[in-house]
Design a protein around this motif. Sequence first.
Motif, PDB file in Angstrom:
ATOM      1  N   GLU A 312       0.809  -1.213   0.000  1.00 21.41           N
ATOM      2  CA  GLU A 312       0.000   0.000   0.000  1.00 21.41           C
ATOM      3  C   GLU A 312       0.849   1.272   0.000  1.00 21.41           C
ATOM      4  O   GLU A 312       0.300   2.377  -0.059  1.00 21.41           O
ATOM      5  CB  GLU A 312      -0.914   0.030   1.234  1.00 21.41           C
ATOM      6  CG  GLU A 312      -1.997  -1.028   1.242  1.00 21.41           C
ATOM      7  CD  GLU A 312      -2.839  -0.982   2.510  1.00 21.41           C
ATOM      8  OE1 GLU A 312      -4.013  -1.384   2.474  1.00 21.41           O
ATOM      9  OE2 GLU A 312      -2.299  -0.538   3.564  1.00 21.41           O
ATOM     10  N   ALA A 313       2.154   1.128   0.062  1.00 19.04           N
ATOM     11  CA  ALA A 313       3.061   2.258   0.327  1.00 19.04           C
ATOM     12  C   ALA A 313       2.952   3.398  -0.682  1.00 19.04           C
ATOM     13  O   ALA A 313       2.943   4.564  -0.309  1.00 19.04           O
ATOM     14  CB  ALA A 313       4.501   1.766   0.414  1.00 19.04           C
ATOM     15  N   SER A 314       2.898   3.106  -1.971  1.00 22.55           N
ATOM     16  CA  SER A 314       2.897   4.174  -2.969  1.00 22.55           C
ATOM     17  C   SER A 314       2.159   3.737  -4.223  1.00 22.55           C
ATOM     18  O   SER A 314       1.866   2.557  -4.414  1.00 22.55           O
ATOM     19  CB  SER A 314       4.338   4.571  -3.329  1.00 22.55           C
ATOM     20  OG  SER A 314       5.012   3.485  -3.927  1.00 22.55           O
ATOM     21  N   SER A 315       1.860   4.715  -5.074  1.00 20.53           N
ATOM     22  CA  SER A 315       1.143   4.412  -6.315  1.00 20.53           C
ATOM     23  C   SER A 315       2.028   3.637  -7.293  1.00 20.53           C
ATOM     24  O   SER A 315       1.529   2.873  -8.110  1.00 20.53           O
ATOM     25  CB  SER A 315       0.667   5.713  -6.970  1.00 20.53           C
ATOM     26  OG  SER A 315       1.755   6.590  -7.195  1.00 20.53           O
ATOM     27  N   SER A 316       3.337   3.867  -7.223  1.00 19.13           N
ATOM     28  CA  SER A 316       4.286   3.139  -8.075  1.00 19.13           C
ATOM     29  C   SER A 316       5.112   2.199  -7.215  1.00 19.13           C
ATOM     30  O   SER A 316       5.749   2.626  -6.251  1.00 19.13           O
ATOM     31  CB  SER A 316       5.216   4.120  -8.801  1.00 19.13           C
ATOM     32  OG  SER A 316       4.496   4.916  -9.703  1.00 19.13           O
ATOM     33  N   SER A 317       5.087   0.928  -7.544  1.00 22.83           N
ATOM     34  CA  SER A 317       5.823  -0.061  -6.773  1.00 22.83           C
ATOM     35  C   SER A 317       7.303  -0.025  -7.132  1.00 22.83           C
ATOM     36  O   SER A 317       7.690   0.545  -8.160  1.00 22.83           O
ATOM     37  CB  SER A 317       5.268  -1.455  -7.053  1.00 22.83           C
ATOM     38  OG  SER A 317       5.615  -1.864  -8.368  1.00 22.83           O
ATOM     39  N   PRO A 318       8.172  -0.629  -6.311  1.00 19.80           N
ATOM     40  CA  PRO A 318       9.596  -0.691  -6.648  1.00 19.80           C
ATOM     41  C   PRO A 318       9.864  -1.309  -8.015  1.00 19.80           C
ATOM     42  O   PRO A 318      10.776  -0.874  -8.727  1.00 19.80           O
ATOM     43  CB  PRO A 318      10.171  -1.561  -5.518  1.00 19.80           C
ATOM     44  CG  PRO A 318       9.273  -1.292  -4.350  1.00 19.80           C
ATOM     45  CD  PRO A 318       7.902  -1.158  -4.959  1.00 19.80           C
ATOM     46  N   LEU A 319       9.081  -2.305  -8.401  1.00 23.22           N
ATOM     47  CA  LEU A 319       9.255  -2.922  -9.715  1.00 23.22           C
ATOM     48  C   LEU A 319       8.966  -1.927 -10.836  1.00 23.22           C
ATOM     49  O   LEU A 319       9.700  -1.842 -11.825  1.00 23.22           O
ATOM     50  CB  LEU A 319       8.337  -4.133  -9.868  1.00 23.22           C
ATOM     51  CG  LEU A 319       8.813  -5.477  -9.316  1.00 23.22           C
ATOM     52  CD1 LEU A 319       7.774  -6.547  -9.590  1.00 23.22           C
ATOM     53  CD2 LEU A 319      10.157  -5.871  -9.907  1.00 23.22           C
TER      54      LEU A 319
END
Length: 349
Positions: A312-319
């Motif tokens: 849920e952290a951000s709209s863009s994931s690390p991937l």
Amino acid sequence: MAKELDILCGCEIAPVDDAVDLDNSQKFKKLELTQGQKIQMSALMNQLPALAGIDILSKTMMLRFPEGVQGVLMQLKSNGGFTTTLKNVETGKIAGTAWLESAAPQAACLGAFTAMSIASGQYFLAQSNNSLAQISSGLDKILEFLYGDKRAELLSEVSFIRFAYENYNSVMEHSEQRVATLISLQNAKKVAMKDIEFYLSDLSSIMGDKKSSDISSTVPKMVRTKDCLDLSLQLYTMSNLLEVYYSENYDPNYISFVQSEASVYIGKCEKRLLNCFGQLQHLLAGAKEGLFVKVNKADYVQQIDAIVAELEASSSSPLQITLQSALSETTKEKQYYLNHEGEVYLKVS
């Protein structure tokens, strides 16, 4: 710094008057060159005095490859000369083309630029790989959580992807092997998508078959399946990146398509993953302490809460960020620094 000399179609070279600290790892990255690339750099150094009118033995040279321009140098087998094609990826138009004698200064420059472009590609691919924890971990670690019919298939594709990025610099110099690798990369991407769907289906099945009395065994099954899914998603991401870098197809429409398609797909998969672990989080919250005999409920709650929070952290994931970053590097302006020993450094900040 002295005025830059335009070699061909915006490719520039100039001596650096001011002292440059190439040992500053925060600003410069020394590129690893193959034997063939070292020969190309040596050819360039032999031409520099004539090109720039200076004594290169006492100078550091800056070479600039402009934003949006990619150079391809092909040797003609019939007469040993070179044909060159430079394409502006912003407009899609040919920026320049010429037939060059193999000894011409421009041929040496373009050969060196091609070598540096490939070597810097190796660097950017390594950066992407390092951000993908599952793929970059040891095979023994991967074997600890892989399971089921997909185990051998996924492991073999991960091993191939490692080969492809670790040997990018070398394989790019051999056209037949490069073509074969491209075909295998396209297959790896398809395998990754099949495995992603397999593990997402597994997650849904585990949650669908859950019973309140089985909660202590449900959590480790879900976490293990998530590890397999993460590896599959990273395989999908890296195979997309490697296909772009190996093909050297930097057309803006193609880059935009790859980024959009891959990012959207990754996003949808991660939303499905979040939905499954959101259900598990809710189930855990209502589970009685007595159902956890050999384990501590609080430990499971903390583990699942952390997974949900990360998703849920951000709209863009690390991937998605890794994908976007690596693709954006294909069209950025590059600055290379060449010392009198023929070593090449890429400016990274």
